[in-house]
Motif scaffolding. Sequence first.
Motif, PDB file in Angstrom:
ATOM      1  N   ALA A 245       0.846  -1.200   0.000  1.00  0.00           N
ATOM      2  CA  ALA A 245       0.000   0.000   0.000  1.00  0.00           C
ATOM      3  C   ALA A 245       0.878   1.244   0.000  1.00  0.00           C
ATOM      4  O   ALA A 245       0.622   2.202  -0.749  1.00  0.00           O
ATOM      5  CB  ALA A 245      -0.912  -0.008   1.221  1.00  0.00           C
ATOM      6  N   LYS A 246       1.943   1.216   0.777  1.00  0.00           N
ATOM      7  CA  LYS A 246       2.860   2.357   0.818  1.00  0.00           C
ATOM      8  C   LYS A 246       3.614   2.489  -0.498  1.00  0.00           C
ATOM      9  O   LYS A 246       3.863   3.593  -0.978  1.00  0.00           O
ATOM     10  CB  LYS A 246       3.879   2.153   1.943  1.00  0.00           C
ATOM     11  N   ASN A 249       1.814   4.202  -3.215  1.00  0.00           N
ATOM     12  CA  ASN A 249       1.677   5.639  -2.967  1.00  0.00           C
ATOM     13  C   ASN A 249       2.857   6.451  -3.511  1.00  0.00           C
ATOM     14  O   ASN A 249       2.769   7.660  -3.615  1.00  0.00           O
ATOM     15  CB  ASN A 249       1.585   5.879  -1.450  1.00  0.00           C
ATOM     16  N   ALA A 351       3.585   7.965   6.731  1.00  0.00           N
ATOM     17  CA  ALA A 351       3.083   7.971   5.361  1.00  0.00           C
ATOM     18  C   ALA A 351       4.213   8.364   4.424  1.00  0.00           C
ATOM     19  O   ALA A 351       5.066   9.160   4.785  1.00  0.00           O
ATOM     20  CB  ALA A 351       1.946   8.987   5.244  1.00  0.00           C
ATOM     21  N   PRO A 352       4.193   7.777   3.233  1.00  0.00           N
ATOM     22  CA  PRO A 352       5.224   8.154   2.271  1.00  0.00           C
ATOM     23  C   PRO A 352       5.093   9.638   1.923  1.00  0.00           C
ATOM     24  O   PRO A 352       4.014  10.199   1.974  1.00  0.00           O
ATOM     25  CB  PRO A 352       4.924   7.306   1.054  1.00  0.00           C
TER      26      PRO A 352
HETATM   27  C1  LIG Z   1      -1.067   7.208   0.786  1.00  0.00           C
HETATM   28  O1  LIG Z   1      -1.088   8.626   0.640  1.00  0.00           O
HETATM   29  C2  LIG Z   1      -2.259   9.235   1.158  1.00  0.00           C
HETATM   30  C3  LIG Z   1      -2.219  10.712   0.822  1.00  0.00           C
HETATM   31  O2  LIG Z   1      -0.962  11.246   1.110  1.00  0.00           O
HETATM   32  C4  LIG Z   1      -2.348   8.985   2.670  1.00  0.00           C
HETATM   33  O3  LIG Z   1      -3.518   9.557   3.186  1.00  0.00           O
HETATM   34  C5  LIG Z   1      -2.351   7.484   2.908  1.00  0.00           C
HETATM   35  O4  LIG Z   1      -2.322   7.239   4.292  1.00  0.00           O
HETATM   36  C6  LIG Z   1      -1.164   6.846   2.253  1.00  0.00           C
HETATM   37  N1  LIG Z   1      -1.266   5.403   2.394  1.00  0.00           N
HETATM   38  C7  LIG Z   1      -0.322   4.678   2.951  1.00  0.00           C
HETATM   39  C8  LIG Z   1      -0.537   3.218   3.049  1.00  0.00           C
HETATM   40  O5  LIG Z   1       0.723   5.154   3.393  1.00  0.00           O
END
Ligand SMILES: *[C@@H]1O[C@H](CO)[C@@H](O)[C@H](O)[C@H]1NC(C)=O
Length: 412
Positions: A245-246, A249, A351-352
């Motif tokens: 998932a990351k 992103n 978060a990335p």
């Molecule tokens: C992916 O990016 C979105 C927007 O920046 C964020 O809200 C979300 O938590 C991120 N997902 C992961 C798995 O890091």
Amino acid sequence: MRRLWDILAGVGVLVVLAGSIPATRAATHTYNITKILADHPEFSTFNHYLSATRLAGEINRRRTITVLAIDNSAMAPLLAKHLTLESLRNVLRLHILADYYGAKKLHQLTGGSAVASSMFQATGDAPGTSGYVNITDHRAGKVTFIAQDAGDGAAPASFVKSVKEMPYDLSVIQINDVLTSPEAEAPVPPPAPVNLTDLMSKKGCKAFADLLRADPDVEKTFDATVDGGLTVFCPGDAAVKAFMAKFKNLTTDGKASLLLYHGVPVYYSIQMLKSNNGAVNTLATDGTSKNFNYTVQNDGEVVTLKTKIVTATIKSTIIDQDPVAVFVVDKVLEPRELFKIAADVSAPAPAPVPVAKKHKAAKGTASPPAPAGPEEAPADEKASDNAAGRNGGRWVVAAVATVATVAAVGIY
Ligand SMILES: *[C@@H]1O[C@H](CO)[C@@H](O)[C@H](O)[C@H]1NC(C)=O
Ligand SMILES: *[C@@H]1O[C@H](CO)[C@@H](O)[C@H](O)[C@H]1NC(C)=O
Ligand SMILES: *[C@@H]1O[C@H](CO)[C@@H](O)[C@H](O)[C@H]1NC(C)=O
Ligand SMILES: *[C@@H]1O[C@H](CO)[C@@H](O)[C@H](O)[C@H]1NC(C)=O
Ligand SMILES: *[C@@H]1O[C@H](CO)[C@@H](O)[C@H](O)[C@H]1NC(C)=O
């Protein structure tokens, strides 16, 4: 413009990398055996084959060794045997002793003799006692050398002169004849070409191999680095699954950088990793900022990689065969250039950070406790400069690969 800059940056990395893995035991000298022997044209053939067999790099990396050099005329009968390069490599390994023997020590051997282990003995290719060299200090002051399993009728070689002594790191002495043995000359199967992604797929890193395959530029960078020395830390399938998932992103460049971050353009055996701590640069590292690095840290038999975001542990070995090693790690390595350093350990996974835009990452937030070190730097890097551009990344890789031996100086 960018490209030219990257080439220059890549060249600049040569100097900087020299101390990238500090040795546990301080090395007093750095040396280049090719250069030392180049001052003596009578050893040009021996010198040429030390490079052709990649032994020169191994010599430069080691300390407390003795090189038994052979002049061109004494090399001729060995070359006339037309051994394969791999067998020749084993014969030459008999000439690299894992101890320091200067002229003085050779002429004062306790009890008049010594048994030295050679690099051939250390390879594991050498069965039984082959790979040991008998040294005898005769009464008249003559010193002779013979491979312990030299075979019937083999004559010992004699000490001629000292060529270079750097106590107690490197001694180069001339002997008048080649040391050899049937075991050293035995045919060696050529190393099977390594198909990294195939190998990883079969041994627990299929998901990571699939990510590499999905980016042909990145896959090519890994493949092109193998010959010059490469260590890959591939996250196991469960780790990649948990990270997907990351990963999704990330921007395209961010994905490439993340994958390249798992490759180090120097061959490190598991033994080297277990005996040294320090920062390593990766295939994603940009020569100027030396970014995208992490710290290798060992605790007994356990080797960990610390990125400031995660600490991954080496779980198993897929291949460890000079010039390439692939180790399975239990986590995806997250570079601080792409992910925020968690404000505190109990916080949810960071978060990335989109890499396309400039940002100030984590400035002012508390970092997790980490040992202070030279790599400790404020986390306000410019992310746009940190995503290793494909071209940029590659140039740096090429430059780094050519100095792999320099990078590893002092690793023993
Ligand atoms: C992916 O990016 C979105 C927007 O920046 C964020 O809200 C979300 O938590 C991120 N997902 C992961 C798995 O890091
Ligand atoms: C060692 O010296 C040779 C000859 O001077 C040079 O071509 C080579 O690049 C040097 N190797 C390293 C690792 O510096
Ligand atoms: C080397 O030395 C060992 C004893 O130290 C001896 O048994 C062996 O025969 C010697 N080998 C040669 C080839 O001289
Ligand atoms: C590795 O093998 C796959 C097929 O299994 C092939 O597509 C790929 O080109 C190979 N890579 C190299 C570098 O040989
Ligand atoms: C590691 O990377 C950071 C940038 O993220 C840099 O400031 C630091 O100098 C690098 N450390 C080494 C030892 O190259």
